[in-house]
Scaffold this motif. Sequence first.
Motif, PDB file in Angstrom:
ATOM      1  N   ASP A   1      38.962  37.933  41.507  1.00  0.00           N
ATOM      2  CA  ASP A   1      38.905  37.269  40.206  1.00  0.00           C
ATOM      3  C   ASP A   1      38.286  38.216  39.167  1.00  0.00           C
ATOM      4  OD1 ASP A   1      38.517  35.360  38.144  1.00  0.00           O
ATOM      5  OD2 ASP A   1      37.984  33.781  39.572  1.00  0.00           O
ATOM      6  N   ALA A   2      38.715  38.087  37.916  1.00  0.00           N
ATOM      7  CA  ALA A   2      38.041  38.800  36.814  1.00  0.00           C
ATOM      8  C   ALA A   2      36.671  38.198  36.560  1.00  0.00           C
ATOM      9  CB  ALA A   2      38.877  38.701  35.542  1.00  0.00           C
ATOM     10  N   HIS A   3      36.512  36.941  36.994  1.00  0.00           N
ATOM     11  CA  HIS A   3      35.282  36.175  36.754  1.00  0.00           C
ATOM     12  C   HIS A   3      34.602  35.875  38.088  1.00  0.00           C
ATOM     13  CE1 HIS A   3      38.441  35.180  33.785  1.00  0.00           C
ATOM     14  NE2 HIS A   3      37.472  35.396  32.904  1.00  0.00           N
TER      15      HIS A   3
ATOM     16  N   ASP B   1      42.584  34.516  42.100  1.00  0.00           N
ATOM     17  CA  ASP B   1      42.801  34.134  40.701  1.00  0.00           C
ATOM     18  C   ASP B   1      43.675  35.218  40.074  1.00  0.00           C
ATOM     19  OD1 ASP B   1      42.529  33.839  37.905  1.00  0.00           O
ATOM     20  OD2 ASP B   1      40.528  32.963  38.107  1.00  0.00           O
TER      21      ASP B   1
ATOM     22  N   ASP C   1      44.121  36.155  37.228  1.00  0.00           N
ATOM     23  CA  ASP C   1      43.536  36.961  36.149  1.00  0.00           C
ATOM     24  C   ASP C   1      42.715  38.151  36.668  1.00  0.00           C
ATOM     25  OD1 ASP C   1      40.852  36.060  36.594  1.00  0.00           O
ATOM     26  OD2 ASP C   1      41.089  34.405  35.175  1.00  0.00           O
TER      27      ASP C   1
ATOM     28  N   THR D   1      42.537  32.940  30.779  1.00  0.00           N
ATOM     29  CA  THR D   1      41.334  33.673  30.384  1.00  0.00           C
ATOM     30  C   THR D   1      41.489  35.144  30.778  1.00  0.00           C
ATOM     31  OG1 THR D   1      40.352  32.819  32.448  1.00  0.00           O
ATOM     32  CG2 THR D   1      39.646  31.779  30.412  1.00  0.00           C
TER      33      THR D   1
HETATM   34 MN    MN Z   1      39.328  34.274  36.468  1.00  0.00          MN
END
Ligand code: MN
Length: 306
Positions: free
Chosen positions: A119-121, A223, A225, A237
């Motif tokens: 995930d980027a987050h 995810d 992203d 996002t």
């Molecule tokens: Mn994300």
Amino acid sequence: MKNVTILGVPMDLGAGKRGVDMGPSAIRLASLVKRLQSMGKIVEDRGNIHVPVGLNRDNEAMKYREEVLTACRSLAEEVYKIYQEDSFPLILGGDHSIAMGSIAGLARKEPEMGVIWIDAHADFNSNTTSPSGNIHGMPLAVSCGIGDPEFVDIGTPGRKIDPKRVVVVGARDIDMGEVVLLRQHGVKVYTMEEVDLYGIQHIMQEAMQYLEKNCSCLHVSFDMDAIDPSEAPGTGTPVRGGLTYREAHFIMKYISTYGNFVTSLEVVEVNPILDIQNKTAELAVELIESAFGKRIMYYSDIDELD
Ligand SMILES: [Mn+2]
Ligand SMILES: NC(=[NH2+])NCCC[C@H](N)C(=O)O
Ligand SMILES: [Mn+2]
């Protein structure tokens, strides 16, 4: 495992932008079932979980709290059933808040499981640290027992995974409150800076060795992203500086070499409204193929199945 059971979760209420509820349709449209079958998998598509319509956004700290809670509870139940049938659950999102449901269902059978969160987050906000009130920024924390107790108790009471059995890969946008929580709870985080420094191969080796040593089995939460927005534009996002196309495939292929240690997979945050000609959904299907061990020099028609 040869048997795969697909479950769609058409939910966008955990995200700040609408449209990611159409993710499961877009992924199916990219011939998911057919492509897994041609890899020799026995696939059952069980359709979608019922997700309530979002009518109640009053709770600013947790938008659409009741609806997300209801959907995650039914997802936990369905995923548990698939697991009981000894099939491999493949869960299609939907925004990332659905991971609370998937993990709750899986952990009911496998309390010592691990999670690799690509995930980027970090999705490690609690209801008190979240800057947005969007629940898709909270599922990993909730699964580790942090946040709204009713969410922590989805499926079974208490936390579902030990934060020491969690590895995050690809992160590049982590809120301050999340950094504090991640450090406090000892979650292993490989940011994009580490990917730059050491290369994806080194990081995956280290991550998987760590997980194999400390966990009974592994859930993969991907995810979309995590991938650079130039390759995966259909996410709500997006953050620049993400995984390349090859790095994303490498991650999935590397995970696939761990065979039966990997017991479930979810792919989330495909938003067809923001996508370009279903490119992100098609990439999602390709990555799923890689996760199931698709090889360039292999066809099930000419090779033995393993
Ligand atoms: Mn994300
Ligand atoms: N699953 C995701 N795309 N999460 C994005 C979370 C963004 C931000 N950290 C928040 O809490 O709102
Ligand atoms: Mn996420």
